[in-house]
Every structure is written in structure tokens, then in C-alpha cells.
Design a protein around this motif. Structure first.
Motif, mmCIF file in Angstrom:
data_model
loop_
_atom_site.group_PDB
_atom_site.id
_atom_site.type_symbol
_atom_site.label_atom_id
_atom_site.label_comp_id
_atom_site.label_asym_id
_atom_site.label_seq_id
_atom_site.Cartn_x
_atom_site.Cartn_y
_atom_site.Cartn_z
ATOM 1 N N ALA A 43 0.825 -1.207 0.000
ATOM 2 C CA ALA A 43 0.000 0.000 0.000
ATOM 3 C C ALA A 43 0.856 1.253 0.000
ATOM 4 C CB ALA A 43 -0.917 0.004 1.213
ATOM 5 N N ASP A 44 0.289 2.313 -0.564
ATOM 6 C CA ASP A 44 0.968 3.612 -0.558
ATOM 7 C C ASP A 44 0.695 4.395 0.711
ATOM 8 O OD1 ASP A 44 1.890 3.071 -3.115
ATOM 9 O OD2 ASP A 44 0.115 3.980 -4.062
ATOM 10 N N ARG A 45 -0.356 4.034 1.425
ATOM 11 C CA ARG A 45 -0.750 4.786 2.618
ATOM 12 C C ARG A 45 -1.196 3.802 3.697
ATOM 13 N NH1 ARG A 45 -4.771 9.843 2.094
ATOM 14 N NH2 ARG A 45 -3.012 10.425 0.759
ATOM 15 N N PRO A 46 -0.849 4.052 4.961
ATOM 16 C CA PRO A 46 -1.261 3.129 6.035
ATOM 17 C C PRO A 46 -2.761 3.230 6.319
ATOM 18 C CG PRO A 46 -0.173 5.052 6.951
ATOM 19 C CD PRO A 46 -0.011 5.162 5.461
ATOM 20 N N LEU A 47 -3.275 2.190 6.961
ATOM 21 C CA LEU A 47 -4.698 2.185 7.303
ATOM 22 C C LEU A 47 -5.048 3.206 8.365
ATOM 23 C CD1 LEU A 47 -5.622 -1.621 7.314
ATOM 24 C CD2 LEU A 47 -6.604 0.145 5.856
ATOM 25 N N LEU A 48 -4.183 3.404 9.314
ATOM 26 C CA LEU A 48 -4.469 4.345 10.404
ATOM 27 C C LEU A 48 -4.283 5.778 9.942
ATOM 28 C CD1 LEU A 48 -2.759 2.564 13.447
ATOM 29 C CD2 LEU A 48 -5.199 2.866 13.034
ATOM 30 N N PRO A 49 -5.227 6.668 10.281
ATOM 31 C CA PRO A 49 -6.516 6.344 10.912
ATOM 32 C C PRO A 49 -7.670 6.269 9.903
ATOM 33 C CG PRO A 49 -6.126 8.673 11.116
ATOM 34 C CD PRO A 49 -4.957 8.121 10.323
ATOM 35 N N PHE A 50 -7.505 6.987 8.769
ATOM 36 C CA PHE A 50 -8.654 7.180 7.886
ATOM 37 C C PHE A 50 -9.045 5.915 7.131
ATOM 38 C CE2 PHE A 50 -6.621 11.412 8.235
ATOM 39 C CZ PHE A 50 -7.657 12.079 8.860
ATOM 40 N N GLY A 51 -8.090 5.052 6.870
ATOM 41 C CA GLY A 51 -8.423 3.815 6.187
ATOM 42 C C GLY A 51 -9.367 2.958 6.999
ATOM 43 N N TRP A 52 -9.081 2.848 8.281
ATOM 44 C CA TRP A 52 -9.964 2.067 9.157
ATOM 45 C C TRP A 52 -11.341 2.704 9.254
ATOM 46 C CZ3 TRP A 52 -9.318 -2.695 10.054
ATOM 47 C CH2 TRP A 52 -8.054 -3.250 10.237
ATOM 48 N N VAL A 53 -11.371 4.044 9.286
ATOM 49 C CA VAL A 53 -12.663 4.742 9.357
ATOM 50 C C VAL A 53 -13.517 4.398 8.134
ATOM 51 C CG1 VAL A 53 -13.794 6.997 9.316
ATOM 52 C CG2 VAL A 53 -11.784 6.620 10.762
ATOM 53 N N LEU A 54 -12.901 4.406 6.954
ATOM 54 C CA LEU A 54 -13.640 4.082 5.737
ATOM 55 C C LEU A 54 -14.097 2.626 5.724
ATOM 56 C CD1 LEU A 54 -11.523 5.998 3.082
ATOM 57 C CD2 LEU A 54 -13.772 6.626 3.977
ATOM 58 N N LEU A 55 -13.235 1.721 6.185
ATOM 59 C CA LEU A 55 -13.613 0.303 6.213
ATOM 60 C C LEU A 55 -14.781 0.066 7.162
ATOM 61 C CD1 LEU A 55 -10.165 -1.550 6.175
ATOM 62 C CD2 LEU A 55 -11.764 -1.214 4.289
ATOM 63 N N VAL A 56 -14.705 0.638 8.341
ATOM 64 C CA VAL A 56 -15.786 0.459 9.318
ATOM 65 C C VAL A 56 -17.083 1.081 8.795
ATOM 66 C CG1 VAL A 56 -16.598 1.075 11.622
ATOM 67 C CG2 VAL A 56 -14.239 0.312 11.300
ATOM 68 N N ALA A 57 -16.977 2.285 8.245
ATOM 69 C CA ALA A 57 -18.180 2.968 7.751
ATOM 70 C C ALA A 57 -18.816 2.200 6.596
ATOM 71 C CB ALA A 57 -17.827 4.381 7.311
ATOM 72 N N SER A 58 -17.997 1.651 5.702
ATOM 73 C CA SER A 58 -18.543 0.939 4.550
ATOM 74 C C SER A 58 -19.324 -0.291 4.971
ATOM 75 C CB SER A 58 -17.417 0.538 3.602
ATOM 76 O OG SER A 58 -16.566 -0.434 4.213
ATOM 77 N N ALA A 59 -18.917 -0.935 6.069
ATOM 78 C CA ALA A 59 -19.627 -2.134 6.542
ATOM 79 C C ALA A 59 -20.831 -1.769 7.405
ATOM 80 C CB ALA A 59 -18.669 -3.028 7.319
ATOM 81 N N VAL A 60 -20.654 -0.836 8.343
ATOM 82 C CA VAL A 60 -21.720 -0.509 9.299
ATOM 83 C C VAL A 60 -22.920 0.124 8.602
ATOM 84 C CG1 VAL A 60 -22.314 0.913 11.304
ATOM 85 C CG2 VAL A 60 -20.140 -0.311 11.241
ATOM 86 N N VAL A 61 -22.671 0.905 7.561
ATOM 87 C CA VAL A 61 -23.775 1.586 6.879
ATOM 88 C C VAL A 61 -24.760 0.588 6.252
ATOM 89 C CG1 VAL A 61 -22.704 1.775 4.588
ATOM 90 C CG2 VAL A 61 -24.273 3.556 5.370
#
Length: 227
Positions: A43-61
Motif C-alpha cells: 500500500a501507498d498509505r497506512p490504514l491508520l486512521p482514515f483507512g480504518w474509518v472508511l472500512l468500518v463505515a462501509s460495513a456498518v452503513v
């Protein structure tokens, strides 16, 4: 009894959908997180913090896809478009978009979901190095849940029609049964009341105590049968 059974069935179905939705969200997030963690090095960018936010939001929604399918579709499309260009670890975020497309097609019909699928594919193709190759790969993937959602919607419509027909038939049979009982009751009561009227007239016109007593006994028997 029929109403109570239907309410109980609807409640059970609602609880089943809630459990299914929770399990779906957990499974989707687990798949996304597992894939993302396995591709961290590329990856070009780490998951923390915004990557995790997007992953959680995509599933919870997805929990609200039944009540607000169009809004959830818009949210998952925006999250998907934000996740991949930012260079986060590879993850199947587009899966949430596919689930939202299916939900919209099933709840609202294929027009909106197909339009969003084509628009999303066009945006991805326009920003890719090989637009035609990306379009050829993405369009079938996004249109498949639309087709499946429309098939499920048609099946739901047929099931609802069959249920409504069965309920209407049950109501018709119940009405016929009530009418038959009313007719039988009318015939029985008419006969007994006629008998009571005849015996009462005989008791009034006789001068013999025994005959009057017999008429009264017949009246008591007939009135008991009528009751």
C-alpha cells in the motif's frame, strides 16, 4: 387467531433480518480488514486512521440498507470512490457497493441501481489508465447484483400476491361458513318458534287441563331446543 399468528410470524421475520444484518456486517468487515492487513506492504498509505474509518463505515452503513436503500447506496459509492484512489491497502470495499446495489434493486427496482452502477463504472473508467479494460471488468460485476435484486423483487411480489390470494380465499370461506351457520340457525329457530306459537295457541283454546299441560310441556321442550 389468524391475526395473532401473522403478527408473530412478522415479528420472527423482523428479528431474523436483524440477526442476518448484523452477521452480514461482521462478515463484510472481517473480509475487508483481513484483506487490507494482508496487503499492507504493497500500500501507498497506512490504514491508520482514515483507512480504518472508511472500512468500518462501509460495513456498518449496510445496517440501514433496508430502511434507506438509496442513501446507503450513495454512501457506499462515496466510500468506495474515496478508498481506492487514496492508496490504502487493497480491500474488497466495492463489495459493500454491490450489496447496496442489490438492496436498491430489490426495494426500489432496477432503474436507480443500474444508473448508479453505470455512473460508478464511468467514473472509475475515466480515472483509470485503461478505461475500456476497467469498464469491461467493472460493469458486469456491478450489474450482477442489480439483476439479482430485480429477480428477488419479482419473487417477493409473487410471494405477496400468493399470500394475499390465500388470505382472500380464507376470508371468503369464513364468510361462506358464517352464512351457512346463519341459515341453519334461522331454519332451526323458525321451526321451533313456529312450534311454540302453535302449542301456545292450542293451550289458550283448550278447556282441558291435561291438554293445556301437554301444550306447555311441548312449549318448554321447543324453547329449550331453540336455546
Amino acid at each position: 387467531m389468524h391475526t395473532y399468528g401473522r403478527k408473530s410470524r412478522l415479528y420472527s421475520e423482523a428479528m431474523g433480518r436483524k440477526w442476518w444484518d448484523a452477521a452480514l456486517v461482521a462478515a463484510v468487515f472481517a473480509l475487508e480488514a483481513g484483506t487490507a492487513l494482508s496487503t499492507l506492504d504493497a500500500a501507498d498509505r497506512p490504514l491508520l486512521p482514515f483507512g480504518w474509518v472508511l472500512l468500518v463505515a462501509s460495513a456498518v452503513v449496510l445496517l440501514w440498507r433496508r430502511r434507506f436503500p438509496v442513501a446507503v447506496l450513495a454512501g457506499t459509492a462515496a466510500i468506495t470512490l474515496a478508498y481506492y484512489p487514496l492508496g490504502f491497502p487493497d480491500a474488497p470495499v466495492v463489495l459493500t457497493l454491490a450489496i447496496a446495489l442489490y438492496a436498491v434493486a430489490r426495494e426500489r427496482g432496477p432503474v436507480v441501481s443500474a444508473g448508479v452502477a453505470v455512473l460508478f463504472a464511468a467514473i472509475l473508467s475515466a480515472t483509470a489508465g485503461e478505461p475500456l479494460a476497467v469498464a469491461a471488468a467493472v460493469v458486469p460485476i456491478l450489474l450482477l447484483p442489480v439483476v439479482l435484486g430485480e429477480v428477488a423483487r419479482q419473487a417477493d411480489a409473487r410471494a405477496q400476491l400468493a399470500e394475499a390470494t390465500a388470505e382472500s380465499e380464507a376470508q371468503r370461506r369464513a364468510a361462506e361458513e358464517r352464512l351457512r351457520i346463519a341459515r341453519d340457525l334461522h331454519d332451526v329457530l323458525a321451526h321451533q318458534i313456529s312450534l311454540i306459537n302453535v302449542q301456545a295457541g292450542a293451550a289458550l283454546h283448550t278447556r282441558e287441563p291435561e291438554a293445556a299441560f301437554g301444550a306447555l310441556q311441548a312449549i318448554r321442550t321447543a324453547s329449550g331446543d331453540a336455546l
